[in-house]
Design a protein around this motif. Structure first.
Motif, mmCIF file in Angstrom:
data_model
loop_
_atom_site.group_PDB
_atom_site.id
_atom_site.type_symbol
_atom_site.label_atom_id
_atom_site.label_comp_id
_atom_site.label_asym_id
_atom_site.label_seq_id
_atom_site.Cartn_x
_atom_site.Cartn_y
_atom_site.Cartn_z
ATOM 1 N N ASP A 1 -5.726 -9.577 -3.133
ATOM 2 C CA ASP A 1 -4.967 -10.678 -3.724
ATOM 3 C C ASP A 1 -4.385 -11.525 -2.592
ATOM 4 O OD1 ASP A 1 -3.485 -12.399 -5.251
ATOM 5 O OD2 ASP A 1 -2.247 -10.868 -6.211
ATOM 6 N N ILE A 2 -5.014 -12.673 -2.341
ATOM 7 C CA ILE A 2 -4.607 -13.563 -1.255
ATOM 8 C C ILE A 2 -3.519 -14.509 -1.763
ATOM 9 C CG2 ILE A 2 -5.367 -15.361 0.343
ATOM 10 C CD1 ILE A 2 -8.187 -14.185 0.131
ATOM 11 N N GLY A 3 -2.387 -14.552 -1.066
ATOM 12 C CA GLY A 3 -1.265 -15.352 -1.542
ATOM 13 C C GLY A 3 -0.690 -14.760 -2.808
ATOM 14 N N ALA A 4 -0.336 -13.483 -2.720
ATOM 15 C CA ALA A 4 0.051 -12.717 -3.913
ATOM 16 C C ALA A 4 1.350 -13.197 -4.543
ATOM 17 C CB ALA A 4 0.173 -11.237 -3.548
ATOM 18 N N GLY A 5 2.139 -13.979 -3.811
ATOM 19 C CA GLY A 5 3.373 -14.503 -4.375
ATOM 20 C C GLY A 5 4.322 -13.407 -4.797
ATOM 21 N N LEU A 6 4.817 -13.500 -6.022
ATOM 22 C CA LEU A 6 5.765 -12.519 -6.543
ATOM 23 C C LEU A 6 5.081 -11.317 -7.178
ATOM 24 C CD1 LEU A 6 8.346 -15.002 -8.110
ATOM 25 C CD2 LEU A 6 8.619 -13.676 -6.016
ATOM 26 N N GLY A 7 3.746 -11.288 -7.133
ATOM 27 C CA GLY A 7 3.013 -10.101 -7.554
ATOM 28 C C GLY A 7 2.637 -10.036 -9.022
ATOM 29 N N HIS A 8 2.748 -11.154 -9.752
ATOM 30 C CA HIS A 8 2.454 -11.105 -11.186
ATOM 31 C C HIS A 8 0.990 -10.754 -11.470
ATOM 32 C CE1 HIS A 8 6.222 -13.399 -11.153
ATOM 33 N NE2 HIS A 8 6.402 -12.963 -12.381
ATOM 34 N N MET A 9 0.066 -11.412 -10.769
ATOM 35 C CA MET A 9 -1.347 -11.127 -11.018
ATOM 36 C C MET A 9 -1.758 -9.789 -10.419
ATOM 37 S SD MET A 9 -2.645 -13.268 -13.057
ATOM 38 C CE MET A 9 -4.353 -12.710 -12.866
ATOM 39 N N ALA A 10 -1.150 -9.403 -9.310
ATOM 40 C CA ALA A 10 -1.424 -8.081 -8.755
ATOM 41 C C ALA A 10 -0.977 -6.994 -9.732
ATOM 42 C CB ALA A 10 -0.716 -7.920 -7.412
ATOM 43 N N GLU A 11 0.146 -7.209 -10.376
ATOM 44 C CA GLU A 11 0.634 -6.249 -11.367
ATOM 45 C C GLU A 11 -0.358 -6.107 -12.516
ATOM 46 O OE1 GLU A 11 4.824 -5.434 -13.670
ATOM 47 O OE2 GLU A 11 4.103 -7.503 -13.595
ATOM 48 N N TRP A 12 -0.857 -7.243 -12.990
ATOM 49 C CA TRP A 12 -1.861 -7.207 -14.058
ATOM 50 C C TRP A 12 -3.091 -6.421 -13.613
ATOM 51 C CZ3 TRP A 12 -6.886 -9.134 -14.092
ATOM 52 C CH2 TRP A 12 -7.542 -9.128 -15.318
ATOM 53 N N ALA A 13 -3.561 -6.701 -12.390
ATOM 54 C CA ALA A 13 -4.767 -6.040 -11.891
ATOM 55 C C ALA A 13 -4.572 -4.536 -11.759
ATOM 56 C CB ALA A 13 -5.174 -6.645 -10.551
ATOM 57 N N VAL A 14 -3.413 -4.122 -11.242
ATOM 58 C CA VAL A 14 -3.132 -2.693 -11.124
ATOM 59 C C VAL A 14 -3.117 -2.046 -12.499
ATOM 60 C CG1 VAL A 14 -1.346 -1.019 -10.522
ATOM 61 C CG2 VAL A 14 -1.935 -2.836 -8.912
ATOM 62 N N ASP A 15 -2.509 -2.706 -13.462
ATOM 63 C CA ASP A 15 -2.466 -2.168 -14.817
ATOM 64 C C ASP A 15 -3.861 -2.076 -15.443
ATOM 65 O OD1 ASP A 15 0.254 -1.900 -14.650
ATOM 66 O OD2 ASP A 15 0.720 -3.714 -15.804
ATOM 67 N N GLU A 16 -4.789 -2.934 -14.961
ATOM 68 C CA GLU A 16 -6.168 -2.891 -15.433
ATOM 69 C C GLU A 16 -7.000 -1.850 -14.689
ATOM 70 O OE1 GLU A 16 -7.845 -4.854 -17.921
ATOM 71 O OE2 GLU A 16 -5.735 -5.070 -18.500
ATOM 72 N N GLY A 17 -6.409 -1.208 -13.694
ATOM 73 C CA GLY A 17 -7.086 -0.129 -13.003
ATOM 74 C C GLY A 17 -7.621 -0.452 -11.629
ATOM 75 N N TYR A 18 -7.360 -1.649 -11.120
ATOM 76 C CA TYR A 18 -7.854 -2.020 -9.793
ATOM 77 C C TYR A 18 -6.907 -1.519 -8.701
ATOM 78 C CZ TYR A 18 -10.950 -5.339 -12.155
ATOM 79 O OH TYR A 18 -11.902 -5.909 -12.954
ATOM 80 N N PRO A 19 -7.439 -0.931 -7.639
ATOM 81 C CA PRO A 19 -6.622 -0.699 -6.441
ATOM 82 C C PRO A 19 -6.438 -2.028 -5.717
ATOM 83 C CG PRO A 19 -8.859 0.127 -6.109
ATOM 84 C CD PRO A 19 -8.781 -0.354 -7.523
ATOM 85 N N VAL A 20 -5.201 -2.470 -5.559
ATOM 86 C CA VAL A 20 -4.907 -3.823 -5.095
ATOM 87 C C VAL A 20 -4.317 -3.804 -3.695
ATOM 88 C CG1 VAL A 20 -3.452 -5.860 -5.486
ATOM 89 C CG2 VAL A 20 -4.600 -4.764 -7.409
ATOM 90 N N THR A 21 -4.804 -4.730 -2.860
ATOM 91 C CA THR A 21 -4.193 -5.029 -1.572
ATOM 92 C C THR A 21 -3.686 -6.458 -1.608
ATOM 93 O OG1 THR A 21 -5.613 -3.487 -0.361
ATOM 94 C CG2 THR A 21 -4.583 -5.270 0.912
#
Length: 256
Positions: A51-71
């Motif tokens: 997640d490039i330019g993750a900001g406050l992490g909203h989309m990273a949170e969604w991705a983690v909840d969908e099962g993706y290991p996120v960096t």
């Protein structure tokens, strides 16, 4: 387009983003349309995601909840700290760096990449495409969202800023707490830049094709419910998607 000398980062502005973006209907609609588009068009491989330019992490949170290991990578220390707090206790990694240094920092290539609302804050946004091309693995998918120059023209005309449009003075100055991007992008140039890197566009969605043109600045709950339905209905329909405040591209690199 007038190029600014420096990219814009957002230390000291986390509260403003939380309040005026994600605490408002425009941010809620943006997240909703992004997530729905990814659920429909993005192969659910549960692959490692950058997640490039993750900001406050909203989309990273969604991705983690969908099962993706996120960096997550994010140039603002304050924003990155907030993102890490949002994802506390869940699988994630985080690095403070910008897009230009992502390859050197986290390596690659990556099978899945987010790059949302990043390019328009770069002094030279089109220089980002070769970097994204290097970061994306064969057979991989990129979710790219960029601030739409055509939507910005329309918004200024609707607001009566006619002289500004005539002079081509559309970009923000990148000063104080104003959030008009310094480098709005055009669809045609995005298409050309992706093609130059051998990347294929799977879909294009207009994000907020109606919302930002409403005369009523603070619509009530019933109006918002109707509006969200219309946004979903017309987000990929000609000519409406072309006037979205943002354009969301799902992009793939052919496997061979």
């Amino acid at each position: 387009m007038t190029l600014h000398r420096h990219d814009r980062h957002f230390d000291g502005m986390a509260d403003k983003f939380e309040r005026s973006m994600y605490g408002a209907s425009r941010g809620q609609l943006r997240l909703s349309l992004l997530q729905e588009g990814l659920s429909e068009e993005w192969p659910q491989a549960r692959a490692p995601l950058l997640d490039i330019g993750a900001g406050l992490g909203h989309m990273a949170e969604w991705a983690v909840d969908e099962g993706y290991p996120v960096t997550m990578v994010e140039p603002s220390a304050e924003m990155l700290e907030r993102a890490q707090q949002r994802l506390a206790g869940r699988e994630q990694a985080a690095y403070q760096c910008d897009l230009q240094h992502a390859l050197a920092t986290v390596g690659g290539p990556w099978p899945r990449i987010f790059c949302h609302a990043v390019l328009e804050w770069m002094a030279d946004p089109y220089a980002a495409f070769p970097i994204l091309g290097q970061l994306l693995a064969p057979g991989g998918y990129l979710s790219l969202m960029a601030y739409n120059r055509d939507g910005l023209i329309m918004s200024n005309v609707v607001k009566g800023n006619l002289a500004r449009v005539q002079k081509g003075e559309l970009a923000g100055r990148g000063t104080r707490q104003r959030l008009t991007p310094i480098s709005p992008l055009s669809h045609d140039r995005i298409v050309e830049a992706l093609a130059a890197e051998g990347l294929e566009i799977v879909s294009v969605t207009g994000i907020r094709v109606f919302h930002d043109y409403l005369r009523e600045r603070h619509p009530d709950e019933h109006t918002l419910e109707q509006l969200f339905d219309l946004e979903r209905r017309y987000a990929r329909v000609e000519p409406f998607w072309r006037l979205g405040r943002y354009l969301h591209y799902i992009v793939r690199r052919p496997a061979s």
